[in-house]
Design an enzyme around this catalytic site. Structure first.
Site, PDB file in Angstrom:
ATOM      1  N   ASP A   1       0.852  -1.187   0.000  1.00  0.00           N
ATOM      2  CA  ASP A   1       0.000   0.000   0.000  1.00  0.00           C
ATOM      3  C   ASP A   1       0.888   1.237   0.000  1.00  0.00           C
ATOM      4  O   ASP A   1       2.101   1.152   0.170  1.00  0.00           O
ATOM      5  CB  ASP A   1      -0.980  -0.015   1.174  1.00  0.00           C
ATOM      6  CG  ASP A   1      -0.305   0.119   2.530  1.00  0.00           C
ATOM      7  OD1 ASP A   1       0.896   0.413   2.568  1.00  0.00           O
ATOM      8  OD2 ASP A   1      -0.992  -0.086   3.551  1.00  0.00           O
TER       9      ASP A   1
ATOM     10  N   GLY B   1      -0.724   5.870   2.673  1.00  0.00           N
ATOM     11  CA  GLY B   1      -1.732   6.899   2.890  1.00  0.00           C
ATOM     12  C   GLY B   1      -2.521   6.703   4.175  1.00  0.00           C
ATOM     13  O   GLY B   1      -2.775   7.661   4.920  1.00  0.00           O
TER      14      GLY B   1
ATOM     15  N   ASP C   1      -3.153   8.256  -1.712  1.00  0.00           N
ATOM     16  CA  ASP C   1      -4.481   8.860  -1.670  1.00  0.00           C
ATOM     17  C   ASP C   1      -4.653   9.580  -0.348  1.00  0.00           C
ATOM     18  O   ASP C   1      -3.853   9.430   0.571  1.00  0.00           O
ATOM     19  CB  ASP C   1      -5.568   7.803  -1.837  1.00  0.00           C
ATOM     20  CG  ASP C   1      -5.552   6.783  -0.716  1.00  0.00           C
ATOM     21  OD1 ASP C   1      -4.449   6.446  -0.229  1.00  0.00           O
ATOM     22  OD2 ASP C   1      -6.623   6.306  -0.310  1.00  0.00           O
TER      23      ASP C   1
ATOM     24  N   ASP D   1      -7.947  -7.196   2.451  1.00  0.00           N
ATOM     25  CA  ASP D   1      -6.868  -7.377   3.421  1.00  0.00           C
ATOM     26  C   ASP D   1      -7.314  -6.832   4.761  1.00  0.00           C
ATOM     27  O   ASP D   1      -8.197  -5.972   4.839  1.00  0.00           O
ATOM     28  CB  ASP D   1      -5.600  -6.633   2.974  1.00  0.00           C
ATOM     29  CG  ASP D   1      -5.692  -5.146   3.295  1.00  0.00           C
ATOM     30  OD1 ASP D   1      -5.131  -4.722   4.319  1.00  0.00           O
ATOM     31  OD2 ASP D   1      -6.354  -4.408   2.536  1.00  0.00           O
TER      32      ASP D   1
END
Length: 343
Positions: free
Chosen positions: A92, A95, A146, A272
């Site tokens: 990831d 963020g 993001d 997840d």
């Protein structure tokens, strides 16, 4: 480079079975990803993960960037070699971790300026930097940076976060494609992330804007952060209706056993959550009769040390709900069982 996704079968609910092919193996979907935040799934050896059938695990950009550092991981041969894992990895963008550091960060259009929770050092995480870090880590799937906001959120805040998320996605995509142009085909897929808080029209707008950027896959982010389960499902449905059928869909940060089937029925392919290993570390297991808390009563200090080291192992049985749940999903109450170590 050896990437593909195919939907093999769908049903009337919208659930689908698919096959995601990566340079590090084939993943049958729907798939739940164990979370290995700092290049290790807590409490489990890699052999145990393989025995459990895990073909895709998640690593965290924020934590790996701070320690040991993405350049160190690159020099050591990439994340797969660093953690001795030859199956697929998704990273990831960091963020969500930055979102959780509300007292240590400042978000601007440039990126996120934050102080490390380790030593207080100041860092700037931009969309380009997040992409650079993940390319250095060498994960199979990378997420764009993001802006994740608290829920519930005022509409004005949700609109601002959506606008920034789209702008960051555009920058991350340009950076990634430029790296591919300069270095040839990259062994990594980059996914966009739909935001929009709990506003249906904003979720749809975010999905439309990201589809225009033609990512090979899409995630739905900013959910399961405190809103009712029914709202999570509603916002997920708003996004998946507009995301391409031929590309994988990833709902981030979800994994309660009684809810997983609900997300699959909404057309989600990937999920997840830290719940399995976190619950296990707190001696909680899911059974068909409800959640069970295991309390260990050692006979001696030696047994207490053995228990804390993970010497106790117990099977876990999970029952999935076949329907989209009400805002408060039903699940049998938590019970507590106490065991005395005898050997």
């Amino acid at each position: 480079m050896n990437f593909s996704f195919a939907v093999l079968k769908t049903d009337a609910t919208g659930a689908r079975r698919g096959r995601l092919t990566t340079p590090h193996g084939v993943i049958e979907t729907p798939v739940f990803m164990p979370v290995g935040t700092q290049a290790a799934v807590k409490g489990l050896r890699n052999e145990a993960l393989e025995e459990l059938g895990a073909h895709l695990i998640l690593g965290n950009t924020y934590h790996l960037y701070l320690r040991p550092g993405h350049e160190m991981v690159r020099k050591l041969g990439g994340l797969h070699r660093f953690m001795s894992w030859d199956r697929a990895i998704l990273t990831d963008s960091g963020g969500y971790q930055v979102f959780s550091l509300s007292e240590l960060r400042k978000i601007t259009d440039e990126g996120v300026r934050f102080r490390s929770h380790l030593d207080g050092a100041e860092h700037l995480l931009t969309p380009e930097k997040a992409a650079e870090i993940q390319l250095a880590l060498g994960s199979d799937i990378a997420m764009v940076l993001d802006e994740c906001i608290e829920t519930p959120a005022p509409r004005q805040a949700a609109e601002a976060a959506l606008e920034r998320t789209t702008a960051w996605a555009q920058r991350a995509r340009r950076y990634f494609l430029e790296c591919a142009r300069q270095n040839g085909c990259l062994p990594q897929w980059q996914f966009g992330i739909v935001q929009g808080a709990t506003f249906a029209d904003l979720r749809r707008l975010s999905a439309q804007q990201l589809v225009e950027l033609d990512f090979p896959g899409y995630a739905v982010g900013g959910l399961a952060v405190g809103e009712p389960h029914g709202m999570t499902c509603e916002m997920t449905a708003q996004a998946t209706e507009l995301l391409p059928n031929a590309k994988p869909r990833y709902l981030m940060g979800v994994g309660r056993p009684e809810q997983i089937a609900d997300y699959v029925a909404l057309g989600i392919d990937m999920m997840d959550c830290v719940l399995p290993t976190r619950a296990a570390r707190h001696a909680c297991i899911y059974t068909s009769q409800g959640r069970v808390l295991i309390r260990i009563r050692p006979r001696s200090t030696r047994h207490a040390v053995a228990a804390s080291a993970g010497a106790i192992r117990a099977p876990i049985f999970v029952i999935f709900s076949p329907r989209v749940s009400s805002p408060q999903p039903s699940w049998p109450p938590t019970t507590t069982s106490t065991f005395t170590l005898t050997s």
